[in-house]
Design a protein around this motif. Structure first.
Motif, PDB file in Angstrom:
ATOM      1  N   THR A 184      46.740  32.063  39.817  1.00  0.00           N
ATOM      2  CA  THR A 184      46.266  33.030  39.427  1.00  0.00           C
ATOM      3  C   THR A 184      46.360  31.983  38.064  1.00  0.00           C
ATOM      4  OG1 THR A 184      47.992  33.975  38.876  1.00  0.00           O
ATOM      5  CG2 THR A 184      46.473  35.170  40.039  1.00  0.00           C
ATOM      6  N   THR A 188      41.103  30.370  37.391  1.00  0.00           N
ATOM      7  CA  THR A 188      40.770  31.616  36.645  1.00  0.00           C
ATOM      8  C   THR A 188      38.797  32.126  37.009  1.00  0.00           C
ATOM      9  OG1 THR A 188      40.294  30.616  34.270  1.00  0.00           O
ATOM     10  CG2 THR A 188      42.712  31.521  35.263  1.00  0.00           C
ATOM     11  N   SER A 189      38.553  33.498  35.874  1.00  0.00           N
ATOM     12  CA  SER A 189      37.383  33.637  35.631  1.00  0.00           C
ATOM     13  C   SER A 189      36.540  33.726  36.593  1.00  0.00           C
ATOM     14  CB  SER A 189      36.975  32.958  34.423  1.00  0.00           C
ATOM     15  OG  SER A 189      35.577  34.093  33.888  1.00  0.00           O
ATOM     16  N   VAL A 190      35.488  33.324  37.048  1.00  0.00           N
ATOM     17  CA  VAL A 190      34.200  33.228  38.713  1.00  0.00           C
ATOM     18  C   VAL A 190      35.213  33.034  39.271  1.00  0.00           C
ATOM     19  CG1 VAL A 190      32.131  33.186  38.746  1.00  0.00           C
ATOM     20  CG2 VAL A 190      32.701  34.273  36.783  1.00  0.00           C
ATOM     21  N   SER A 191      35.337  31.611  39.296  1.00  0.00           N
ATOM     22  CA  SER A 191      35.982  30.751  39.589  1.00  0.00           C
ATOM     23  C   SER A 191      36.752  31.404  41.123  1.00  0.00           C
ATOM     24  CB  SER A 191      36.726  29.875  39.507  1.00  0.00           C
ATOM     25  OG  SER A 191      35.930  28.847  38.908  1.00  0.00           O
ATOM     26  N   TRP A 192      38.542  32.269  40.212  1.00  0.00           N
ATOM     27  CA  TRP A 192      38.679  32.906  41.078  1.00  0.00           C
ATOM     28  C   TRP A 192      37.893  34.121  41.738  1.00  0.00           C
ATOM     29  CZ3 TRP A 192      40.543  38.373  41.889  1.00  0.00           C
ATOM     30  CH2 TRP A 192      41.318  39.191  41.805  1.00  0.00           C
ATOM     31  N   TYR A 193      37.287  34.741  41.085  1.00  0.00           N
ATOM     32  CA  TYR A 193      36.693  36.290  42.348  1.00  0.00           C
ATOM     33  C   TYR A 193      36.019  35.172  43.356  1.00  0.00           C
ATOM     34  CZ  TYR A 193      37.694  39.666  39.179  1.00  0.00           C
ATOM     35  OH  TYR A 193      38.378  40.527  37.908  1.00  0.00           O
TER      36      TYR A 193
END
Length: 222
Positions: A184, A188-193
């Motif tokens: 994490t 982060t952000s959209v890349s994590w999803y």
């Protein structure tokens, strides 16, 4: 306007083929992305995420997709060849998982950290143990005479079903790993999803493949 049965069937096959192609890309792309993030060799820990991604995202996914009638890279080969390649990939996946587990355990020992106290650690341990048992159970398909009261068809069915459970455990372990502080912080952000969607996509493709194989066997028995 209603679609004809033939059109629906063609559309369904096309969607399965597209999903399978995406699964192949994800199976290779996810470990590649993890390798970039972990920078293997930069630390002892850095090998753990890469080895686990290779085991459960690439090797195990490809070992199962080999039997797909639409998107198997070995469609033109006999089932005997597919089974042998499946065995090789599964054994490599188990070796990677065992090495990844051993390295993270040793790394925690060096740093004085507790072992298997998180959901990721517990699920990972269970997954590796389950994978070892699944590979051992697969020997029964090579030597079905050891199980005199079981037909080969039944052994194949139970092996595929238990293999699906093991694969889903592997995907769950990967997803829990993506909730760790290391991941994490790096993603982060959209890349994590998007990263979280990778094991979800391959899980859906594999589940669809296994369920279709099960339905095919049921129809062939009638």
């Amino acid at each position: 306007m209603a679609l004809t049965a033939e059109t629906e069937s063609r559309l369904y096959r096309s969607l399965r083929a597209a999903a399978g192609a995406a699964a192949h890309l994800v199976a290779l792309g996810f470990p590649t992305a993890v390798a970039v993030l972990a920078r293997p060799g930069s630390s002892l820990f850095s090998w753990h995420p890469l080895l686990m991604a290779l085991a459960f995202s690439f090797l195990m996914t490809e070992a199962l997709l080999i039997f797909s009638p639409e998107i198997s890279p070995l469609r033109a080969f006999s089932r005997k060849v597919k089974v042998r390649v499946h065995w090789v990939l599964q054994l490599l996946a188990l070796l990677c998982a065992l090495l990844g587990l051993g390295l993270i355990t040793y790394n925690k020992h060096l740093n004085g950290k507790a072992h298997f106290v998180t959901w990721h650690g517990l699920t990972g341990l269970l997954t590796v143990l389950y994978a070892g048992g699944q590979c051992t159970g697969g020997l029964l398909l090579l030597y079905p005479k050891l199980m005199k009261n079981w037909t080969l068809a039944k052994l194949k069915l139970y092996h595929a079903t238990s293999g699906l459970v093991g694969y889903l455990l592997g995907c769950a372990s990967l997803m829990l790993g993506m909730c760790s502080l290391w991941f994490t912080t790096s993603v982060t952000s959209v890349s994590w999803y998007l990263a979280m969607l990778c094991p979800l996509l391959t899980s859906l493709v594999i589940m669809n493949q296994v369920s279709n194989a099960y339905l095919y066997r049921k129809r062939s028995q009638h």
